[in-house]
Design an enzyme around this catalytic site. Structure first.
Site, PDB file in Angstrom:
ATOM      1  N   ASP A 103       0.895  -1.178   0.088  1.00  0.00           N
ATOM      2  CA  ASP A 103      -0.238   0.081   0.151  1.00  0.00           C
ATOM      3  C   ASP A 103       0.921   1.295  -0.029  1.00  0.00           C
ATOM      4  O   ASP A 103       1.833   1.350   0.752  1.00  0.00           O
ATOM      5  CB  ASP A 103      -0.770   0.045   1.138  1.00  0.00           C
ATOM      6  N   ASP A 211      -3.137   4.615  -2.521  1.00  0.00           N
ATOM      7  CA  ASP A 211      -4.124   5.387  -1.712  1.00  0.00           C
ATOM      8  C   ASP A 211      -4.340   6.516  -2.121  1.00  0.00           C
ATOM      9  O   ASP A 211      -3.703   7.457  -2.358  1.00  0.00           O
ATOM     10  CB  ASP A 211      -3.706   5.286  -0.058  1.00  0.00           C
ATOM     11  N   GLU A 269      -6.305   3.773  -5.997  1.00  0.00           N
ATOM     12  CA  GLU A 269      -7.554   3.806  -5.432  1.00  0.00           C
ATOM     13  C   GLU A 269      -8.063   5.307  -5.812  1.00  0.00           C
ATOM     14  O   GLU A 269      -7.325   6.376  -5.524  1.00  0.00           O
ATOM     15  CB  GLU A 269      -7.361   3.825  -3.917  1.00  0.00           C
ATOM     16  N   HIS A 342     -11.209  -3.243   2.976  1.00  0.00           N
ATOM     17  CA  HIS A 342     -11.172  -2.728   4.531  1.00  0.00           C
ATOM     18  C   HIS A 342     -12.162  -1.731   4.828  1.00  0.00           C
ATOM     19  O   HIS A 342     -12.119  -1.246   6.096  1.00  0.00           O
ATOM     20  CB  HIS A 342      -9.859  -2.671   4.975  1.00  0.00           C
ATOM     21  N   ASP A 343     -12.767  -0.811   3.991  1.00  0.00           N
ATOM     22  CA  ASP A 343     -13.468   0.468   3.925  1.00  0.00           C
ATOM     23  C   ASP A 343     -14.866   0.113   3.829  1.00  0.00           C
ATOM     24  O   ASP A 343     -15.727   0.941   3.970  1.00  0.00           O
ATOM     25  CB  ASP A 343     -13.102   1.492   3.003  1.00  0.00           C
TER      26      ASP A 343
HETATM   27  O1  ISL Z   1     -13.977   4.463   3.422  1.00  0.00           O
HETATM   28  C1  ISL Z   1     -14.479   5.880   3.095  1.00  0.00           C
HETATM   29  C2  ISL Z   1     -15.411   6.556   3.720  1.00  0.00           C
HETATM   30  O2  ISL Z   1     -16.603   6.344   3.154  1.00  0.00           O
HETATM   31  C3  ISL Z   1     -13.899   6.251   2.012  1.00  0.00           C
HETATM   32  O3  ISL Z   1     -14.119   7.471   1.744  1.00  0.00           O
HETATM   33  C4  ISL Z   1     -12.385   6.202   2.230  1.00  0.00           C
HETATM   34  O4  ISL Z   1     -12.046   7.063   3.092  1.00  0.00           O
HETATM   35  C5  ISL Z   1     -11.644   6.638   0.853  1.00  0.00           C
HETATM   36  O5  ISL Z   1     -12.107   5.641  -0.047  1.00  0.00           O
HETATM   37  C6  ISL Z   1     -10.116   6.623   1.059  1.00  0.00           C
HETATM   38  O6  ISL Z   1      -9.688   5.099   1.718  1.00  0.00           O
HETATM   39  C7  ISL Z   1      -8.445   5.226   1.616  1.00  0.00           C
HETATM   40  O7  ISL Z   1      -7.536   6.614   2.416  1.00  0.00           O
HETATM   41  C8  ISL Z   1      -8.139   6.701   3.629  1.00  0.00           C
HETATM   42  C9  ISL Z   1      -7.986   5.292   4.563  1.00  0.00           C
HETATM   43  O8  ISL Z   1      -8.689   5.614   5.900  1.00  0.00           O
HETATM   44  C10 ISL Z   1      -8.642   4.237   3.992  1.00  0.00           C
HETATM   45  O9  ISL Z   1      -8.765   2.946   4.863  1.00  0.00           O
HETATM   46  C11 ISL Z   1      -8.106   4.029   2.563  1.00  0.00           C
HETATM   47  O10 ISL Z   1      -8.371   2.877   2.012  1.00  0.00           O
HETATM   48  C12 ISL Z   1      -6.936   7.615   4.261  1.00  0.00           C
HETATM   49  O11 ISL Z   1      -5.666   7.086   3.936  1.00  0.00           O
END
Ligand code: ISL
Length: 574
Positions: A103, A211, A269, A342-343
């Site tokens: 990541d 990310d 992402e 994980h989100d």
């Molecule tokens: O899960 C979300 C809230 O609804 C998304 O908005 C998420 O925050 C967004 O997709 C970005 O995600 C990534 O970056 C974030 C981190 O918290 C997430 O786990 C990651 O996948 C910040 O680094």
């Protein structure tokens, strides 16, 4: 140009497995998963047949956002182990023919990263410009309500600006206040990131999951956005797919990937990405990234109040979305395919039926997704049909997004506690973060200690050991889907045609390559479905659709009637 069987990159046939280290396997009894734990579970991954492991962040971190807040990009956090443990894991994966993708979290660092500590130390610091520092709004005092440089609402509630008392200036953080955004306008920042990436590739990693990579380029004039939550506005138009993002990614490709891209996997992402932008990111001729994660299909159940105010999915909306992305990236670019990460909440609870038809609906949804054109991603536990956590109390949650949402909603009086609990139970990120259910023992085989987030009580029935022993399990079905993609070029590369776009019960499509054709029909409901595909796939002389390649149910069933949550993949040649 679309890929052909001859020139298609290896990842068109690959399946990626996401490991969220905190919840995968604990080896030392502290209740948090770790690298040695992952290394002890490679038999499971190899038997599943996955080609790539994507490891969520294991870098040094204060863990404000479970590792997405990094304080040292070139070391492992002690909670997960050591750099030597990571080297061993990379070696062990490679020995089994699997790749490791790290990541890459470079939209922001932790506020405890030495770069930010230096940047914050003085307005004259040589690293001041590595982050987004701004004075209060014209004519206002630092800390005065409304003095923030923009009205932007953070992804994790509240303002995107945090005041630094010492200098009287604010810094930008799209996520938590402990995740200050790096200033990609500064070439020194970019070079530091590229050097770090080269260091990891030299160490043996096989690529990066980047990310929020489409948020790295901001509109430098920082305009306000339309008000959406209390006093806060939606600034996303000013930082999503921003003015220089393609330039930055092309530069990264030149500086980091040139000459080694053939063996690597790069996936961005990209929340809020449009199809048009996704084509730009993933068109191989533009040399940016191999594929991106788009978010349309995981937004279809968001209600008027947003993510935590969900509404039921309409199957026709899902078809419209997936159909558009399949068509839009058919001749240039590439899709990544995912339900879970994980989100996101667990798909079997979200779009399936995690009660009576848990097993059937998990298999049906997996079949639907994996037979699309694109690279499928399996999130840990998805291959077991793991469900949402079904927490009933606030004190069971750990996720910063969930906890901040509760605090903000209470402060603004926008939801009752009952509504908040219902929203979290359906949509909290913690639903995906409960420990992997390895067996039926008290902590599911995850830890000998107390897990950082509660194990789901249903691990007594839903677990890897039980599914391993049962050929009709969700686990065995995922193995078959992954093997089919490896074996069958039509799965990886065939053209996609959606059938029955207006049907709310059955999801059907074809894949064709030369004179080879597959039909995929999925009953997305708990009732029988009588299916007439019309000219899309006329029934054969025997009244059936063709030779069954893969199905979710035992026995042939009626030729054109699907049982509840039944999926079939059938073949016809010529
Ligand atoms: O899960 C979300 C809230 O609804 C998304 O908005 C998420 O925050 C967004 O997709 C970005 O995600 C990534 O970056 C974030 C981190 O918290 C997430 O786990 C990651 O996948 C910040 O680094």
């Amino acid at each position: 140009m679309a890929f052909t069987v001859e020139d298609a990159p290896w990842w068109t046939r690959a399946t990626v497995y996401q490991v969220y280290p905190r919840s995968f396997q604990d080896s030392d009894g502290d209740g948090v998963g770790d690298l040695r734990g992952i290394a002890s579970r490679l038999d499971h991954l190899e038997a599943l047949g996955v080609d790539v492991v994507w490891l969520s962040p294991i870098y040094r971190s204060p863990q404000d956002d479970n590792g997405y807040d990094i304080s040292d990009y070139q070391d492992v956090d002690p909670v997960f182990g050591t750099l030597e443990d990571l080297d061993e894991l990379i070696g062990a994966l490679h020995a089994r023919g699997m790749k490791l993708v790290m990541d890459l979290v470079v939209n922001h660092t932790s506020d405890e990263h030495p770069w930010f500590v230096e940047s914050r130390s003085s307005v004259d610091s040589p690293k001041r410009d590595w982050y987004w520092w701004r004075p209060p709004r014209e004519g206002m005092a630092p800390g005065q309500p409304g003095a923030e440089p923009t009205n932007w609402h953070s992804f994790f509630s509240g303002s995107t600006w945090e005041l630094d008392e010492a200098s009287g200036e604010y810094y930008l953080h799209l996520f938590s206040r402990k995740q200050p955004d790096l200033n990609w306008e500064n070439p020194e920042v970019r070079q530091a990131v590229y050097a770090m990436m080269r260091w990891w590739l030299d160490r043996g990693v096989d690529g990066f999951r980047m990310d929020v990579i489409n948020l790295i380029s901001k509109n430098t004039s920082l305009p306000d956005g339309p008000v959406v939550a209390g006093v806060w506005g939606d600034g996303s138009a000013h930082y999503t797919d921003g003015p220089r993002v393609h330039e930055f990614l092309q530069e990264m490709h030149r500086e980091v990937f040139d000459g080694r891209e053939g063996a690597l996997l790069t996936v961005g992402e990209t929340p809020g990405v449009t199809l048009e932008e996704a084509r730009r990111y993933t068109d191989p001729a533009r040399r940016e990234v191999d594929m991106v994660f788009q978010f349309e299909h995981v937004g279809l159940d968001h209600g008027p109040g947003g993510k935590f105010d969900p509404r039921p999915l309409r199957l026709t909306d899902l078809k419209a979305t997936f159909g558009r992305w399949q068509a839009g990236l058919a001749d240039a670019g590439w899709n990544s395919l995912y339900w879970d990460n994980h989100d996101q909440p667990r798909v079997v609870s979200r779009f399936g039926d995690d009660g009576r038809y848990r097993r059937e609906s998990a298999k049906a949804l997996a079949t639907l997704l994996h037979l699309h054109r694109g690279t499928p991603y399996v999130y840990q536990g998805e291959e077991l049909g793991m469900t949402n956590a079904h927490f009933t109390r606030f004190d069971q949650y750990r996720d910063i997004e969930s906890l901040n949402h509760v605090a903000q909603s209470r402060a603004l009086g926008t939801a009752t506690d009952e509504q908040l609990l219902a929203g979290l139970a359906a949509m909290s990120r913690d639903n995906a973060r409960t420990p992997v259910q390895w067996d039926g023992s008290p902590q599911a085989g995850f830890t000998t200690g107390t897990p950082w987030l509660a194990v789901n009580p249903n691990h007594v029935e839903v677990n890897a050991a039980a599914e391993q022993a049962d050929p009709a399990s969700v686990l065995h079905h995922y193995r078959r889907l992954i093997a089919l993609r490896h074996a069958d070029p039509v799965v990886a590369l065939g053209d996609f045609t959606m059938l029955l776009p207006r049907d709310e019960q059955v999801y059907a499509f074809t894949r064709t390559l030369g004179d080879d054709a597959l039909l995929v029909v999925v009953n997305v409901s708990g009732e029988d479905a009588r299916v007439d595909l019309g000219d899309g796939w006329p029934a054969a002389a025997d009244g059936g659709w063709g030779e069954l390649v893969l199905g979710t149910h035992d026995g042939p069933g009626e030729p054109t009637v699907l049982r509840p949550w039944e999926a079939r993949v059938v073949r016809r040649r010529g």
